[in-house]
Write an enzyme that holds these catalytic residues in place. Structure first.
Site, PDB file in Angstrom:
ATOM      1  N   SER A 108       0.824  -1.203   0.000  1.00  0.00           N
ATOM      2  CA  SER A 108       0.000   0.000   0.000  1.00  0.00           C
ATOM      3  C   SER A 108       0.863   1.261   0.000  1.00  0.00           C
ATOM      4  O   SER A 108       1.573   1.523  -0.970  1.00  0.00           O
ATOM      5  CB  SER A 108      -0.948  -0.040   1.203  1.00  0.00           C
ATOM      6  OG  SER A 108      -1.946   0.950   1.096  1.00  0.00           O
ATOM      7  N   HIS A 168      -8.037  -5.080  -0.148  1.00  0.00           N
ATOM      8  CA  HIS A 168      -6.777  -4.403   0.188  1.00  0.00           C
ATOM      9  C   HIS A 168      -6.159  -4.933   1.477  1.00  0.00           C
ATOM     10  O   HIS A 168      -4.968  -5.289   1.510  1.00  0.00           O
ATOM     11  CB  HIS A 168      -7.038  -2.899   0.308  1.00  0.00           C
ATOM     12  CG  HIS A 168      -5.802  -2.060   0.252  1.00  0.00           C
ATOM     13  ND1 HIS A 168      -5.116  -1.826  -0.916  1.00  0.00           N
ATOM     14  CD2 HIS A 168      -5.124  -1.386   1.224  1.00  0.00           C
ATOM     15  CE1 HIS A 168      -4.084  -1.046  -0.681  1.00  0.00           C
ATOM     16  NE2 HIS A 168      -4.058  -0.766   0.617  1.00  0.00           N
TER      17      HIS A 168
END
Length: 256
Positions: A28, A232
């Site tokens: 990320s 995610h």
């Protein structure tokens, strides 16, 4: 973070271990920082053997979920908090710890609300959420960050390119000597790179990852996780992250 912190961490690691190179694994924001470093300090290519990037976030045009809504107001929130002298956004604190440990335990009737909060940010995948650890997750997520950092991501939702923080015309002239923020250079030479991404990721969306894959050099692996609902936060927390991601990462790195 990409200009100062990551290079400092790399230099410290290499100096401590007496090695000349290391592997870089980013998730990320850790992927964003990598590309900032490569643009601003391209000499660090010689210090990295290979790069594994999990849920790479550079372009934000297809961002989904709650953060998409937030991005509409991120500049306003940044201005207000800066005027008030508050520069940290949603730090971990005692209030969050209390809520997580009293309302988000596995058997609590309110537990689905807690998990939905995370799904709203990252993508919906209850099959990979370990409910037993939900209170631990929530005491660390969100973990706090700079207001400017979050606003920078919000700005990129509406920018065509990967560029530096937009301070406005006056601020840009002061910081950069021009009216608009400079672009980060994604065309710098890179070590061997591997992408690992999920079809159901709200933050590193398939569309944005696909665009990035065409813009960088030396992409050796572009791995879509086999589980269609992979989101995610499944990258660090998914029950089957080892089988779906980590084993592939280790196999890639072992080639270099």
């Amino acid at each position: 973070m990409g200009y100062y912190d990551v290079p400092a961490a790399i230099d410290y690691t290499l100096n401590t271990t007496s090695n000349s190179q290391l592997y870089y694994v980013g998730f990320s924001m850790g992927t964003t920082m990598f590309f900032v470093m490569m643009s601003e300090k391209p000499q660090y290519i010689d210090k990295i053997k290979a790069v594994a990037l999990l849920a790479p976030v550079v372009h934000n045009n297809h961002l989904k979920g709650g953060l998409r809504v937030f991005s509409n107001y991120s500049n306003d929130i940044d201005d207000i908090m800066s005027l008030l002298g508050h520069y940290e956004f949603l730090p971990s604190d005692e209030a969050m710890d209390y809520l997580a440990n009293n309302f988000c335990l596995e058997d609590d009737i309110t537990e689905p609300i807690c998990s939905s909060f995370l799904f709203l940010i990252s993508g919906y995948d209850p099959e990979e959420m370990n409910d037993e650890y939900l209170p631990i997750y929530l005491t660390h997520t969100p973990a706090g960050t700079s207001v400017h950092t979050l606003n920078h991501y919000g700005q990129l939702v509406y920018k065509d390119d990967f560029q530096k923080y937009d301070w406005g015309v006056i601020g840009n002239r002061e910081h950069y000597g021009q009216d608009t923020p400079p672009l980060y250079n994604l065309q710098e030479p890179l070590p061997p790179v591997a992408f690992y991404w999920g079809q159901n990721d709200y933050m590193a969306t398939p569309e944005d990852v696909a665009r990035l894959s065409t813009e960088i050099q030396n992409l050796q692996v572009n791995h879509r996780v086999e589980w269609d609902m992979w989101a995610h936060l499944d990258m660090p927390w998914g029950i089957h992250a080892k089988e779906y991601v980590y084993e592939y990462v280790l196999e890639f790195l072992s080639n270099y």
